[in-house]
Enzyme design. Structure first.
Site, PDB file in Angstrom:
ATOM      1  N   LYS A 152       3.671  13.467 -23.163  1.00 30.09           N
ATOM      2  CA  LYS A 152       4.840  12.751 -22.636  1.00 30.09           C
ATOM      3  C   LYS A 152       6.140  13.436 -23.034  1.00 30.09           C
ATOM      4  CE  LYS A 152       3.047   8.246 -21.595  1.00 30.09           C
ATOM      5  NZ  LYS A 152       3.082   6.809 -21.704  1.00 30.09           N
ATOM      6  N   LYS A 205      -3.957  12.617 -15.371  1.00 25.19           N
ATOM      7  CA  LYS A 205      -4.237  11.182 -15.375  1.00 25.19           C
ATOM      8  C   LYS A 205      -3.365  10.431 -14.351  1.00 25.19           C
ATOM      9  CE  LYS A 205      -2.382   8.405 -18.659  1.00 25.19           C
ATOM     10  NZ  LYS A 205      -2.231   7.045 -19.171  1.00 25.19           N
ATOM     11  N   LYS A 262       1.691   5.410 -14.150  1.00 29.56           N
ATOM     12  CA  LYS A 262       2.793   4.672 -13.517  1.00 29.56           C
ATOM     13  C   LYS A 262       4.026   5.544 -13.380  1.00 29.56           C
ATOM     14  CE  LYS A 262       1.776   0.512 -16.082  1.00 29.56           C
ATOM     15  NZ  LYS A 262       1.645   1.126 -17.419  1.00 29.56           N
TER      16      LYS A 262
HETATM   17  N1  AQP Z   1      -5.455   6.760 -15.363  1.00 24.08           N
HETATM   18  C1  AQP Z   1      -6.030   5.833 -16.117  1.00 24.08           C
HETATM   19  N2  AQP Z   1      -7.383   5.665 -16.079  1.00 24.08           N
HETATM   20  C2  AQP Z   1      -7.988   4.711 -16.835  1.00 24.08           C
HETATM   21  N3  AQP Z   1      -7.305   3.864 -17.644  1.00 24.08           N
HETATM   22  C3  AQP Z   1      -5.967   4.004 -17.704  1.00 24.08           C
HETATM   23  N4  AQP Z   1      -5.021   3.347 -18.392  1.00 24.08           N
HETATM   24  C4  AQP Z   1      -3.808   3.869 -18.101  1.00 24.08           C
HETATM   25  N5  AQP Z   1      -3.930   4.861 -17.216  1.00 24.08           N
HETATM   26  C5  AQP Z   1      -5.263   4.985 -16.958  1.00 24.08           C
HETATM   27  C6  AQP Z   1      -5.303   2.234 -19.301  1.00 24.08           C
HETATM   28  O1  AQP Z   1      -4.515   1.123 -18.898  1.00 24.08           O
HETATM   29  C7  AQP Z   1      -4.153   0.376 -20.053  1.00 24.08           C
HETATM   30  C8  AQP Z   1      -2.679   0.092 -20.023  1.00 24.08           C
HETATM   31  O2  AQP Z   1      -1.983   1.336 -20.102  1.00 24.08           O
HETATM   32  P1  AQP Z   1      -0.417   1.346 -20.319  1.00 24.08           P
HETATM   33  O3  AQP Z   1       0.268   1.010 -19.082  1.00 24.08           O
HETATM   34  O4  AQP Z   1      -0.054   0.476 -21.423  1.00 24.08           O
HETATM   35  O5  AQP Z   1      -0.093   2.795 -20.822  1.00 24.08           O
HETATM   36  P2  AQP Z   1      -0.463   4.210 -20.285  1.00 24.08           P
HETATM   37  O6  AQP Z   1      -1.847   4.552 -20.727  1.00 24.08           O
HETATM   38  O7  AQP Z   1       0.626   5.115 -20.765  1.00 24.08           O
HETATM   39  O8  AQP Z   1      -0.440   4.042 -18.695  1.00 24.08           O
HETATM   40  P3  AQP Z   1       0.418   4.794 -17.649  1.00 24.08           P
HETATM   41  O9  AQP Z   1       0.086   4.289 -16.312  1.00 24.08           O
HETATM   42  O10 AQP Z   1       0.273   6.262 -17.860  1.00 24.08           O
HETATM   43  O11 AQP Z   1       1.881   4.303 -17.978  1.00 24.08           O
HETATM   44  P4  AQP Z   1       3.178   5.130 -18.224  1.00 24.08           P
HETATM   45  O12 AQP Z   1       3.281   6.109 -17.069  1.00 24.08           O
HETATM   46  O13 AQP Z   1       4.282   4.125 -18.231  1.00 24.08           O
HETATM   47  O14 AQP Z   1       3.023   5.810 -19.549  1.00 24.08           O
HETATM   48  C9  AQP Z   1      -4.591   1.190 -21.269  1.00 24.08           C
HETATM   49  O15 AQP Z   1      -5.787   0.643 -21.782  1.00 24.08           O
HETATM   50  C10 AQP Z   1      -4.836   2.554 -20.715  1.00 24.08           C
HETATM   51  O16 AQP Z   1      -5.850   3.239 -21.421  1.00 24.08           O
END
Ligand code: AQP
Length: 331
Positions: A111, A193, A196
């Protein structure tokens, strides 16, 4: 009955990765666990969030979780900043965790990228807050996507060091990383991955997407020129094919091998049509239920407020005891 804790950031619209990697499993685990689920707004502000949007996104995410089957009455659903115990224990975790441990976190490296000097210090200590979230409830099982595996190892390291330094108090945490879609990849790049915060709207299926949008995104999803292989070994070196097959497997509660038994040899055109039909069938009811819940924000707020009260009642004695063990004067 074991206690579950997990959280999700209100940093945008939840996507298929959040659903298949985490939230769908959260709903299933309610059958035989005591579950505490949290919209982690404190985590969200580790990267910039527009203050005019954060409260709205928090409500929208809560509605989406309920639409996915989270039961806020039988279990607990709340927003993290409403329970102050999290930040109190997070400070203790900041003081227990070692710099060297955090320096190894790959999510921070991903990140922060080349902009390491300019990201928030909150982003660096994010895993300490995550450890505190779980330990605040003495939760023993944490359902997450595969990307969170390293953070949970760190949470266990923090718990063990606290127990060593101050006395045995925190239980071990077991990660629950479940199913063939524990890491859903971007539709534009099978090595990245689904996220969001990805700049490309085409990279993810959002839980609010309508049938036409889902169809368009799947049609445009990157693939390779070969037909689908007949067995799992044939997915080697084909990340986009593996990703779409994994999504199909998760949505049908099977595995990669079963999907390839039925669809092996098929070109992507036909497979994408079948996948689209499946996604529309599973996701569009979630989108319409989310919209229905958002029509009544007062009821949503009441559910979250009550959830926070119930969460605080569990958290307060645990975090107070941790503070006492550290040596704080408790008057
Ligand atoms: N691509 C993914 N595949 C499987 N699981 C995923 N999770 C996130 N992306 C994937 C799981 O969703 C839960 C909540 O995640 P989060 O929103 O708290 O944080 P993150 O992992 O950082 O998700 P994002 O979408 O990548 O958000 P941003 O872009 O804001 O950082 C967790 O259990 C995560 O494992």
């Amino acid at each position: 009955m074991q206690r579950i804790f997990s959280g999700i950031q209100p940093s945008g619209i939840p996507h298929l990765g959040n659903y298949l990697g985490a939230v769908r499993n959260w709903a299933a685990l309610q059958r035989d666990h005591e579950c505490i689920y949290c919209v982690v707004d404190l985590h969200a502000i580790t990267t910039w969030q527009d203050p005019r949007l954060l409260a709205k996104q928090t409500r929208e995410l809560a509605a989406s979780l309920i639409a996915c089957g989270i039961d806020p009455l039988a279990h607990i659903l709340f927003n993290q900043s409403a329970v102050h115990a999290h930040v109190r224990l997070a400070w203790i975790c900041n003081c227990v965790a070692r710099m060297g441990w955090l320096n190894r976190m790959t999510q921070f490296k991903d990140k922060a990228g080349k902009d390491r000097e300019n990201v928030s210090t909150g982003l660096f200590v994010y895993p300490n807050l995550m450890a505190a979230d779980i330990l605040t409830y003495h939760a023993t099982r944490v359902p997450v996507g595969d990307d969170q595996r390293q953070h949970l190892e760190l949470a266990n390291d923090i718990a063990q060091k606290f127990n060593h330094d101050y006395g045995n108090f925190f239980p071990a945490i077991e990660p629950l990383i479940m199913g063939p879609a524990a890491r859903v990849m971007s539709l534009r790049d099978g090595t990245k991955k689904m996220s969001k915060s990805d700049a490309s709207e085409q990279s993810s299926i959002n839980l609010t997407d309508d049938a036409d949008t889902i169809a368009l995104k799947i049609r445009r999803a990157k693939t390779d020129p070969q037909p689908l292989p007949g067995d799992v070994a044939g997915l080697e070196g084909r990340p986009e094919a593996r990703n779409l097959v994994g999504i199909f497997a998760a949505l049908t509660d099977t595995d990669h091998a079963a999907v390839l038994r039925d669809h092996g040899g098929q070109g992507f055109g036909a497979f994408k049509e079948a996948l689209t039909a499946l996604l529309v069938e599973k996701l569009t009811p979630i989108a319409s239920e989310t919209r229905r819940l958002l029509d009544d924000p007062a009821t949503l707020d009441t559910l979250l407020r009550q959830g926070a009260h119930r969460a605080a009642a569990i958290a307060e004695p645990i975090v107070s005891e941790a503070e006492r063990m550290v040596g704080f004067l408790k008057l």
